[in-house]
Design a protein around this motif. Structure first.
Motif, short mmCIF file in Angstrom:
data_model
loop_
_atom_site.label_atom_id
_atom_site.label_comp_id
_atom_site.label_asym_id
_atom_site.label_seq_id
_atom_site.Cartn_x
_atom_site.Cartn_y
_atom_site.Cartn_z
N GLY A 105 0.83 -1.20 0.00
CA GLY A 105 0.00 0.00 0.00
C GLY A 105 0.86 1.25 0.00
O GLY A 105 1.98 1.24 0.54
N PHE A 106 0.36 2.31 -0.60
CA PHE A 106 1.12 3.56 -0.70
C PHE A 106 0.23 4.73 -0.31
O PHE A 106 -0.95 4.78 -0.68
CB PHE A 106 1.64 3.75 -2.13
CG PHE A 106 2.65 2.71 -2.53
CD1 PHE A 106 4.00 2.94 -2.36
CD2 PHE A 106 2.22 1.49 -3.05
CE1 PHE A 106 4.93 1.96 -2.72
CE2 PHE A 106 3.14 0.52 -3.42
CZ PHE A 106 4.51 0.74 -3.24
N GLY A 107 0.81 5.67 0.39
CA GLY A 107 0.06 6.86 0.80
C GLY A 107 -0.02 7.91 -0.28
O GLY A 107 -0.86 8.81 -0.23
N SER A 108 0.85 7.80 -1.28
CA SER A 108 0.81 8.75 -2.39
C SER A 108 1.47 8.11 -3.59
O SER A 108 2.20 7.11 -3.48
CB SER A 108 1.54 10.05 -2.01
OG SER A 108 2.92 9.78 -1.84
N LEU A 109 1.23 8.70 -4.74
CA LEU A 109 1.91 8.29 -5.96
C LEU A 109 2.90 9.41 -6.29
O LEU A 109 2.56 10.41 -6.92
CB LEU A 109 0.88 8.10 -7.09
CG LEU A 109 1.41 7.80 -8.49
CD1 LEU A 109 2.33 6.59 -8.50
CD2 LEU A 109 0.25 7.58 -9.46
N GLY A 110 4.12 9.23 -5.80
CA GLY A 110 5.06 10.33 -5.88
C GLY A 110 4.50 11.51 -5.12
O GLY A 110 4.08 11.39 -3.97
#
Lengths: 492, 209
Positions: A93-98
């Motif tokens: 999981g990622f909190g942002s895309l870049g």
């Protein structure tokens, strides 16, 4: 002149009959059981911007990496082994895309578990870190066979009976470039589609036009134009040998008749507004419901639209090879200011943030490949399905640099790296196998034995090896080409 | 011979200039004008360029006296040459499609798309002229009705003047007028009008320069 025109118009009946016969011959060809050895279908799915193989099937864990603080690898808990295969999958999981403030979950394991027996990873090291050059080399094997592209070879081999054998659904990138071998038949070269949703309207000269003449009348007018007005005008005589006019006249002949005879406008339209289409005597493609289920964002995401049309082109046997892939252009859902479907410069957004971009983009490609494979599995072909004869080649320019700024770094950029590998998905290849491997000291891939596929540390595979292996799996006769034989890439 | 060619060129330019004027200026004199036969010499360097969809639409609009936006709208809402068939007809689409240069060669669908654009414009022009003869622009009644050879000959002259900026040769005029005789069934005059317009509008002379 009038007599000449009349004679020509009288022969139109025969000409039209010939055209119809051509069309019906093609229809018969397509209705027949497939001939031994063909056709086979190639989908080139571009991993635009640098799809890094160690961010998907060949991911490595921190615990096995010799230098986890400086070499790119994943926390152990996000990497899973896929049973019965050589592959790994990364779920994270990622909190942002870049810098784009959107959180997302990237799940590779569902796809790899579902299709593992049709997936193959092949390592290679390219020769350019320039996007356009490397894209082209990914489909020509670095000009391995007279500069022909994979798509052109497949179209030349299997495409004679197809109306548009080779269709490029993303015109912007080098995966869709024209090859160098002008001796190939004209039908082998790609037809460019800029707008997959509306392009099918260009497949019929009159359907959908208010007040248009009927087909018989139109045929008379075309015969008058082609056989009387054009060749006898001053312009026609002065420029009779102009290359562009000759090409135009050729396109107006058998190729155009082949397209029009198949009534493709009724088979390929992705527009689902039946009331609107009915006003113009048109209808959506028969498979529109299934296609929309597989590619629900086809009106807002160009990649979904490309995939939807790609399936219909293959299913209706209009084409034997299609090329698609995410654009370098950003795609943002109009309904949400932060719902990015495609980041700017696609995989190359890894320059800004490698881990999230690679995860997001690999998931994007896997979703498209899953949709295509699933739909093609449902299309009967001979004793099996169309999927049994299809290959998806995840073409990409290059890998990404494997450096990492610290053990616990989670957001950092990467550069272009010649060393990489490709995913190939097909029942025709050695499913479940990773040919070659990853050096745990550097994160770089190494090669494999062409015959057996056994890992060969210290070696690398060339673009031409992958080119040859793909053609071999598609049962293309490459005798006399000088290409290496790579039996390890095809199902024995 | 060069003098002759220059005279023909001047005549063609005069006709072309007239074509840009009012309806009254365009009304041909009684009886068809005939272009004198000219000796044709094949070009030793025959290089032509495709006009492209944008210019083609502009020319159709001007020649057929319809608004540019009316020339061809797919499904009544998508402009054919600036949107739907833009790349197919030699245009670029840098911002959305990433197509920065025109396609190097005409694709198989290019002639079909061109036919589609012309057929749309021609159908619109013919239907308007036949539905409202008093305001007709190209297919103007002559000799008591539209369904006469004389009216058709005048219409052919107007089509050539508007679309190709020249007058047709006698053979060309006869060939296009004669298309009527090959039609069977009802409403032949209107059908002929659409087809005649289409045949001239999609000649290579109209699409290339």
């Amino acid at each position: 002149m009038k007599l000449a025109r009349r004679r020509l118009l009288q022969t139109l009946g025969a000409t039209a009959a010939t055209g119809l016969a051509l069309g019906s011959d093609r229809a018969q060809l397509q209705a027949q059981e497939p001939a031994t050895g063909g056709p086979y279908f190639l989908i080139v799915l571009g991993g635009t911007g640098g799809a890094n193989i160690v961010d998907s099937l060949l991911a490595i864990r921190q615990s096995e990496c010799t230098n986890p603080a400086s070499v790119y690898c994943f926390p152990d808990q996000v990497v899973s082994d896929v049973a019965g295969t050589d592959f790994r999958a990364v779920d994270a999981g990622f909190g942002s895309l870049g810098a784009i403030p959107m959180s997302f979950e990237a799940n590779q394991s569902a796809f790899v578990n579902k299709h593992g027996q049709s997936l193959m990873a092949v390592t290679h090291t390219g020769t350019s870190v320039n996007h356009a050059v490397a894209q082209r080399r990914a489909v020509t094997g670095n000009e391995a066979w007279l500069g022909r592209t994979l798509q052109e070879v497949v179209a030349a081999t299997y495409g004679e009976g197809f109306a548009l054998p080779n269709v490029h659904l993303n015109a912007e990138f080098g995966f869709a470039e024209r090859g160098l071998d002008e001796t190939l038949p004209a039908y082998a070269f790609g037809e460019t589609v800029a707008n997959p949703v509306l392009w099918p309207l260009a497949l019929d000269p009159r359907k959908g036009i208010v007040g248009a003449p009927n087909a018989d009348d139109l045929a008379l007018a075309r015969a008058l134009r082609n056989d009387v007005l054009d060749p006898n005008s001053q312009f026609g005589k002065v420029f009779a040998k102009a290359a562009r006019l000759q090409h135009w006249r050729h396109q107006r002949g058998a190729p155009q008749a082949g397209v029009e005879a198949q009534n493709l406008i009724d088979k390929l339209l992705l527009i689902d507004d039946q009331a609107l289409l009915a006003q113009y005597g048109l209808k959506p493609a028969d498979d529109i419901a299934a296609v929309r289920q597989a590619f629900p964002d086809l009106e807002s995401d160009p990649l979904d639209a490309q995939a939807a049309l790609a399936f219909l082109l293959l299913k209706n046997q209009v084409s034997c090879t299609v090329t698609l892939g995410p654009s370098f252009q950003a795609t943002v859902d109009d309904a949400s200011a932060v719902d990015v479907r495609n980041p700017p410069i696609a995989f190359d957004f890894s320059h800004q943030d490698h881990p999230s971009t690679q995860a997001f983009m690999w998931q994007r490609l896997f979703r498209i490949a899953d949709g295509l494979a699933t739909l093609l599995e449902g299309v009967p072909f001979g004793e099996g399905s169309m999927w049994d004869r299809t290959m998806i080649y995840f073409a990409t320019e290059f890998g990404r640099t494997r450096s990492k700024p610290g053990l616990n770094a989670t957001s950092f950029g990467s550069g272009h790296e010649l060393n990489n590998g490709s995913v190939i998905m097909s029942p025709l290849v050695q499913g479940g196998r990773a040919l070659g491997g990853v050096d745990l000291d550097t994160g770089l891939t190494y090669g494999f034995d062409r015959q057996t596929g056994d890992p060969a540390p210290g070696t690398t595979m060339a673009e031409s090896d992958i080119f040859a292996g793909i053609l071999g799996a598609l049962k293309v006769d490459t005798a006399g080409s000088g290409l290496p034989d790579v039996p390890s890439m095809r199902k024995s | 011979m060069f003098l002759d060619h220059r005279l023909y060129l001047l005549a063609g330019l005069a006709v072309g200039l007239c074509a840009c004027g009012s309806d009254d200026e365009l009304t041909p004199t009684p009886g068809p004008v005939t272009q004198p036969p000219a000796q044709t010499v094949a070009s030793r360097n025959p290089v032509v360029k495709f006009k492209g969809g944008a210019a083609f639409s502009e020319d159709l609009a001007r020649a057929l006296r319809i608004e540019r936006e009316e020339v061809c709208l797919e499904l009544g809402q998508f402009d054919c040459t600036s949107e739907v068939h833009r790349v197919t007809l030699g245009g670029v689409d840098p911002y959305e499609g990433g197509v920065y240069e025109p396609l190097p060669r005409a694709t198989i669908t290019a002639p079909i798309a061109l036919d589609r654009v012309a057929l749309s414009a021609c159908s619109l022009r013919a239907d308007r002229d036949f539905d409202d003869p008093g305001a007709a622009a190209i297919f103007i009644a002559s000799g008591g009705g539209q369904d006469t050879a004389e009216a058709r000959a005048i219409a052919v002259d107007r089509l050539y003047q508007g679309l190709l900026l020249r007058i047709p040769s006698a053979d060309e005029r006869d060939a296009v007028v004669g298309l009527y005789d090959d039609l069977t069934g009802d409403d032949r005059a209107r059908r002929w009008a659409k087809l005649a317009c289409f045949a001239v509008a999609t000649t290579t002379e109209a699409a290339f320069y």
